[in-house]
Each structure stands twice: as C-alpha cells, then as structure tokens.
Scaffold this active site. Structure first.
Site, PDB file in Angstrom:
ATOM      1  N   ASP A  53     -18.677  10.949  76.633  1.00 51.39           N
ATOM      2  CA  ASP A  53     -17.969  12.927  77.393  1.00 51.39           C
ATOM      3  C   ASP A  53     -19.281  13.482  78.316  1.00 51.39           C
ATOM      4  O   ASP A  53     -20.590  13.394  77.716  1.00 51.39           O
ATOM      5  CB  ASP A  53     -18.524  13.138  76.259  1.00 51.39           C
ATOM      6  N   ASP A 130      -2.522   4.474  82.668  1.00 47.82           N
ATOM      7  CA  ASP A 130      -1.414   3.776  81.789  1.00 47.82           C
ATOM      8  C   ASP A 130      -0.469   4.690  81.839  1.00 47.82           C
ATOM      9  O   ASP A 130      -0.682   6.072  81.934  1.00 47.82           O
ATOM     10  CB  ASP A 130      -2.607   4.308  80.058  1.00 47.82           C
ATOM     11  N   ASP A 232       3.278   1.308  78.819  1.00 47.52           N
ATOM     12  CA  ASP A 232       3.238   1.464  77.852  1.00 47.52           C
ATOM     13  C   ASP A 232       5.107   0.968  76.804  1.00 47.52           C
ATOM     14  O   ASP A 232       5.614   1.163  77.098  1.00 47.52           O
ATOM     15  CB  ASP A 232       3.003   3.174  77.235  1.00 47.52           C
ATOM     16  N   GLU A 277       3.168  -3.716  77.641  1.00 43.08           N
ATOM     17  CA  GLU A 277       3.525  -3.770  76.357  1.00 43.08           C
ATOM     18  C   GLU A 277       4.624  -4.035  76.103  1.00 43.08           C
ATOM     19  O   GLU A 277       5.400  -2.663  76.562  1.00 43.08           O
ATOM     20  CB  GLU A 277       2.504  -3.049  75.701  1.00 43.08           C
ATOM     21  N   HIS A 349      -6.806  -0.778  71.477  1.00 48.10           N
ATOM     22  CA  HIS A 349      -7.111   1.120  70.118  1.00 48.10           C
ATOM     23  C   HIS A 349      -5.885   1.397  69.910  1.00 48.10           C
ATOM     24  O   HIS A 349      -5.929   2.426  68.340  1.00 48.10           O
ATOM     25  CB  HIS A 349      -6.681   2.350  72.212  1.00 48.10           C
ATOM     26  N   ASP A 350      -4.949   0.616  69.064  1.00 48.03           N
ATOM     27  CA  ASP A 350      -3.727   0.624  68.276  1.00 48.03           C
ATOM     28  C   ASP A 350      -4.411  -0.668  67.109  1.00 48.03           C
ATOM     29  O   ASP A 350      -4.279  -0.419  66.144  1.00 48.03           O
ATOM     30  CB  ASP A 350      -2.812  -0.005  68.386  1.00 48.03           C
TER      31      ASP A 350
HETATM   32  O1  TEU Z   1       1.970   1.308  71.225  1.00 46.49           O
HETATM   33  C1  TEU Z   1       3.048   0.768  70.579  1.00 46.49           C
HETATM   34  C2  TEU Z   1       2.813   0.267  69.118  1.00 46.49           C
HETATM   35  O2  TEU Z   1       3.503  -0.386  68.728  1.00 46.49           O
HETATM   36  C3  TEU Z   1       1.608   0.869  68.203  1.00 46.49           C
HETATM   37  O3  TEU Z   1       2.093   2.365  67.581  1.00 46.49           O
HETATM   38  C4  TEU Z   1       1.177  -0.161  67.562  1.00 46.49           C
HETATM   39  O4  TEU Z   1       1.964  -1.636  67.487  1.00 46.49           O
HETATM   40  C5  TEU Z   1       1.530   0.175  65.983  1.00 46.49           C
HETATM   41  O5  TEU Z   1      -0.091   0.775  66.526  1.00 46.49           O
HETATM   42  C6  TEU Z   1       0.555  -0.489  65.312  1.00 46.49           C
HETATM   43  O6  TEU Z   1       1.070  -0.295  64.507  1.00 46.49           O
HETATM   44  C7  TEU Z   1       1.487   2.150  72.070  1.00 46.49           C
HETATM   45  C8  TEU Z   1       0.590   2.580  72.210  1.00 46.49           C
HETATM   46  O7  TEU Z   1      -0.668   1.734  72.449  1.00 46.49           O
HETATM   47  C9  TEU Z   1       0.200   3.345  71.531  1.00 46.49           C
HETATM   48  O8  TEU Z   1      -1.236   3.848  71.738  1.00 46.49           O
HETATM   49  C10 TEU Z   1       0.839   4.746  71.026  1.00 46.49           C
HETATM   50  O9  TEU Z   1       1.102   5.102  69.991  1.00 46.49           O
HETATM   51  C11 TEU Z   1       2.714   3.921  71.279  1.00 46.49           C
HETATM   52  O10 TEU Z   1       2.715   2.995  72.266  1.00 46.49           O
HETATM   53  C12 TEU Z   1       3.442   5.472  71.622  1.00 46.49           C
HETATM   54  O11 TEU Z   1       3.801   5.204  72.417  1.00 46.49           O
END
Ligand code: TEU
Length: 578
Positions: A53, A130, A232, A277, A349-350
């Site tokens: 930040d 992205d 995405d 993805e 990040h997921d």
């Molecule tokens: O993620 C797709 C997705 O399926 C994720 O939601 C992931 O599989 C899930 O969180 C696992 O439980 C993409 C992005 O990376 C994610 O941050 C977004 O929330 C999602 O798409 C919707 O845009």
C-alpha cells in the site's frame, strides 16, 4: 450450476485415465515450438489488494507494486499477473468489475498503470492483467440498464429466465458461492443467472455485442503494452441452455468457439502470454484450447490438485493421497506435453497457503516450504509463485469476525441457516478459506508488516509477520526466500526444467515424489519427501553420490548409501545424473 456434481463427474472421468498413464519420452524440440518469451519464464501472482500500500489507505495499489519491482527482479521472476484493479464494489474483491476500462481509485489511476508497465518493462519484468469476462458486477452500468426493462438495449447482455409457474426459480442450478444461481428481478419479473455471488450477474456470450465489448476490452489493455492476460473462469462463457444438465462438459465446444474468435479478432495480433482458468478443461481436451498449433490460448492453469484433500466439499479438509497428486501431474503431462503448455501452481488467491496445505507450517515449516519450491520450480509447465510463498507465508489464525471473502461469508451463513453448529464446520472453513491467501504481504517486522502505514490493513495481518517477513529472510542465507532465489537460478540454468521430458519413477509411493527431467542429453532426478516423516527412498542408482546434488533443502548432508536415501521429513534435492 452444481460445482459438486462437476467435481465428482470430473473425478470419475479422470480416475479411469490413471491406469493407462504412460509418460511421453520423445523430447519436445524447443526450436520447433513457436518459441515465445513465456516458455522459460517464471510467473508471480500479485494479489494487488494485499501486496503493498503506497497511499496509507490500508489497501495495496499500483504504485505499491511499482515500489517492489526491484524486489521481484532480485527474486528472479520474469512476469507478474496482477489480479483485478478495475472499478469494483468489491463484493468479490475486484472479481466483480463495474468498469472494464478503468482503474479503481483505491488502486490509483490509468496513468499509474501506464507508469507501472513502463517501469516494469525497463526493469525486464513483464505484466499480465486479469480479465473477468464471464460476469460483471451488478453495479456495472450495463447491468443497471439491463435490469430496468426487457426492451433495454443492454438487457440481453445478461442471462434471464422467466419464473416457472411452480417454484419460480428457472431450475435447481446452485451458485459456486452457496445458494441458488438465480436472483429475482422485480422490474422485469425475471430471474438472472449468477454462477458466483448474486452481485456477479453472468454475461451472455451468445450476444455478439457482449463478445465485441469484451474483445475491445482486451484490446484496450493490450494496447497499453501489457504482455498478456489471465482469463478468469473463461469457459463459463458458454453456459448450458436452461434445459441442459448443469455439468460443464456439454459446453466445451461452444467455449472453444468463443475463445477462438477472441483469439482471431484480438489476441493473435500480439506476442503475449495468455493463460486460462478453464473449468471443464482437463488433459483430455486441453490441446483443443491451448494446443501450440490450434489453441486459442497459449497456456492453461492446471488446478485439479485443488480438489484433493477434502470429501468433495472444499471446507471439509482431509488428508490427500500423494499418488492421486502424482496422477494429476502425470495425466496433464501425458495429455499436453509436446502439444501445448500447462502451468504449475500449488496455490493462488483462491486457496489456502501451500505450506499449510501441502507442507507443514509448524514443526517443518522451513524444510517443507523449500521442498515445495523444489517441486514447483522443477515442474513441466510455466511455474507461478503466489505472492508470499517465497517467504513461506502461512495460513492465518482467522476468526469469523476477520472474514472478508464472499465465498467464506456465504458458506458460513448457509451453514448457520441449516442449523449446523460452528464447531462442526468452522475449523474446516478457517483452514481452507480464501482469506488465508489474502492476508497482507509481510515485508518486515514493523506495524502491519510494513504493508501499510494505515492503522489497520483491509484484512488481518498474520501475527507471525514478526518472524516471517522479507527483511528477515533477505538477511538469512538459509531462508526460504534465498532458497527460492537459488531454485529459480537452477531452473533458468537448465532448459531441461522448461522443455524436458518428465518421468515419475515411484508412482505408488505415498510419501516421496521422485521424477526425472531430461532434455538434450542432460538428465535430472528430483526427490521430494512430501511427508513429515523419515522415510527411505531407493533411487535405483547404486553409485549415486552426493556430489551430483545441485540443490538441497537441509544444511545437514544427504544420507545416501548405495543409491538409497534415508530422507528426513520434507527433505528434497535435485541430482544431475547426466
Ligand atoms: O475463481 C474461480 C473459482 O472457481 C474459484 O471460485 C475457486 O474455484 C473457488 O474459490 C475454490 O473454492 C475465479 C477467481 O480466481 C476467484 O477469485 C473469483 O472469486 C471467481 O473466479 C469469480 O470471478
């Protein structure tokens, strides 16, 4: 849209392919592939909100990334994927975009972005943006207009269905963020589809105007000089018809058609890296999407390992089978090597933090983080380091009050509503929630880990930042950070890790993952003990000696006798055999 059905269908379909897994032994000849800069590049995912930040508002931003380019350069990464920084109400932390062609003021402005690209290029770092093309925010002007009236020109930018006379809801599709995938709209007496949160209405790619808008969006950012795009959930652009089943398979041909036209119209005009993805794409059909000759995209994220270690519900963590883990990497290699390109990731990040999920963030924190680095950076496919993994950042001791992620919050509320006691579901939710990966980057041991000068960061800072931080690890020659730097150098010095064949040599071993990489007469043996136990591994090479070791994650010597290694917990090493 039933994610569980999709995943169980996927598991059944894929398990049948383990039996006839046979690895390819004919090397790819790097010269005959249309060589692109990204093939031997190392990627780094920047989750912008939590990286650095520069303004003191508690949220990471574009200038903050620019301030850290020298750090990234010193680490040795070649490109960064920056998660969405477009205007968004942040229901899904930016994956709900309300304006595709701008920068949210919290992250800076378009000039800051252009300056970041220019500075990064000057330092030899490329930038991927992205693109969230399967849905927008419900605050997008497109959706605000669309939901106002059926005859509004933007109405068909989205997916609408009339209520059914019986239950109202058009069908039983479920959102991937809990609850139904349909939300009622009073003004038009219709339901709109949302695969994720209800504030993320799905875009209707059947509408050529939508495809045109998105193609122009991609062009807008590519013309700013970016070096590629992460797409995405891009295969969710081709939705089943209302009467179709909710599995993904029926739509892959249409998803491919849409992507091919986007590639022909825009992407193919730039020398860029594209990575998708792509739910519904696996090693059997990946070459149709990322094949070197015919693929609409250059590479795909192989995320199948993320389905391991639970009972079908991601928030019910269980142990995982290393043999299944190997099977996934083997299948993708067999399906795509020599035909197209994959990516190697252990988290993002997921997902929960890699060292907490696949390693051990307590007793064997350092060796297991280094073992995972050894595994990731010797893999076939473009490797992506997720921000903070290079210093061994771990899951955080989150509480419900700390939750910021819509997937976690919706799931929590759904469980409570169903009368399930917190004691039953909360530990699993905390262990696998996405906020674990989103705690602020730990730069030093000053307040808020040096991430922000604000009183509080947007999300709890992991209290272990006092010891786990960049500043500490830069000074320590044996740190995880310095091990990543060494491993990156090993990968870059040996084309076998980029172009080489791969052969798993102990398929049925549930503790040790051993494989070779071979290319143009050079051969390497990578040995990774994935468990926190001492275990023996016989390399089958009686005269194998320590002097062949390129890199090793313990300071104590390797215990090898007649080619058999007595492996310490999470011990890893790479031998150069030829
Ligand atoms: O993620 C797709 C997705 O399926 C994720 O939601 C992931 O599989 C899930 O969180 C696992 O439980 C993409 C992005 O990376 C994610 O941050 C977004 O929330 C999602 O798409 C919707 O845009």
């Amino acid at each position: 849209m039933n994610k569980k059905l999709f995943k169980s269908l996927l598991a059944v379909l894929l398990s049948s392919s383990i039996a006839n897994a046979s690895s390819l032994t004919t090397e790819v000849n790097s010269s005959n592939l249309k060589s692109n800069w990204w093939q031997n590049a190392i990627g780094y995912e920047v989750y912008i909100r939590s990286f650095s930040d520069s303004t003191g508002n508690g949220i990471g931003d574009l200038r903050g990334i620019e301030d850290k380019l020298d750090y990234l350069k010193a680490l040795g990464v070649d490109f960064i994927w920056i998660t969405p920084f477009y205007p968004s109400p942040d229901v899904d932390m930016g994956y709900d975009v309300s304006d595709y062609k701008n920068v949210d003021v919290k992250y800076g402005n378009l000039k800051d972005f252009e300056h970041l690209v220019q500075t990064a290029h000057h330092k030899g770092i490329k930038i991927l943006v992205d693109m969230v093309f399967s849905h927008t925010s419900d605050q997008s002007p497109w959706f605000i207009a669309a939901k106002s009236a059926k005859n509004n020109p933007y109405h068909d930018y989205y997916v609408w269905e009339s209520p059914t006379s019986t239950v109202g809801m058009p069908n039983n599709w479920q959102s991937w963020f809990s609850g139904p995938a349909w939300e009622y709209n009073q003004a038009t007496n219709e339901y709109y589809l949302h695969i994720f949160a209800k504030q993320q209405p799905a875009l209707n790619w059947k509408n050529p105007k939508v495809r045109e808008e998105l193609a122009n969006t991609a062009k807008f950012w590519l013309d700013k000089g970016v070096d590629g795009i992460r797409f995405d959930v891009i295969t969710l652009n081709a939705l089943p018809d209302i009467k179709q089943s909710s599995d993904l398979w029926g739509r892959m041909p249409l998803a491919r058609t849409y992507l091919e036209s986007l590639n022909q119209q825009v992407l193919s005009k730039y020398n860029i890296l594209t990575v998708g993805e792509m739910p519904g794409v696996d090693e059997r059909n990946a070459d149709q999407f990322v094949g070197s000759e015919s693929g609409a995209l250059k590479t795909v994220f192989q995320l199948d390992i993320m389905s391991l270690g639970n009972d079908g519900n991601k928030f019910h963590p269980t142990d995982y089978s290393l043999v299944e883990f190997k099977g996934i990497f083997q299948r993708w290699y067999d399906g795509l090597y020599g035909k197209g390109w994959s990516s190697a990731v252990l988290d993002n990040h997921d997902q929960a933090r890699a060292v907490s999920r696949w390693g051990n963030d307590k007793q064997y924190w350092q060796p297991s983080a280094k073992m995972l680095a050894t595994f990731l950076l010797s893999q076939w496919g473009v490797p992506y380091i997720y921000q903070g993994d290079e210093i061994g950042m771990t899951n955080a001791p989150l509480t419900v009050q700390d939750f910021k992620d819509v997937e976690e919050i919706n799931y929590y509320n759904e469980q409570i509503k169903a009368g399930i006691p917190e004691s039953v579901f909360l530990p699993g939710l905390i262990a696998r929630g996405r906020d674990n990966a989103r705690t602020p980057m730990q730069w030093n041991n000053s307040k808020n880990a040096g991430f922000t000068t604000a009183d509080h960061a947007w999300l709890k800072v992991n209290p272990n930042y006092q010891t786990i931080n960049v500043a500490n690890e830069e000074k320590d020659p044996h740190s995880i950070l310095n091990y990543y730097k060494q491993m990156i150098k090993v990968r870059k010095a040996n084309p076998a890790f980029t172009y080489g064949t791969m052969q798993i040599i102990n398929y049925n071993d549930e503790n040790v993952y051993a494989f070779t990489r071979e290319y143009q007469g050079k051969k390497f043996l990578i040995v990774c003990n994935f468990r926190g136990i001492q275990t023996n591994f016989d390399t089958g090479i009686p005269n194998l000696t320590k002097d062949k070791i390129l890199i090793h994650n313990y300071s104590e010597k390797v215990n090898i006798v007649n080619g058999s290694i007595n492996l310490k917990p999470f011990e890893a090493m790479i031998f150069q055999l030829k």
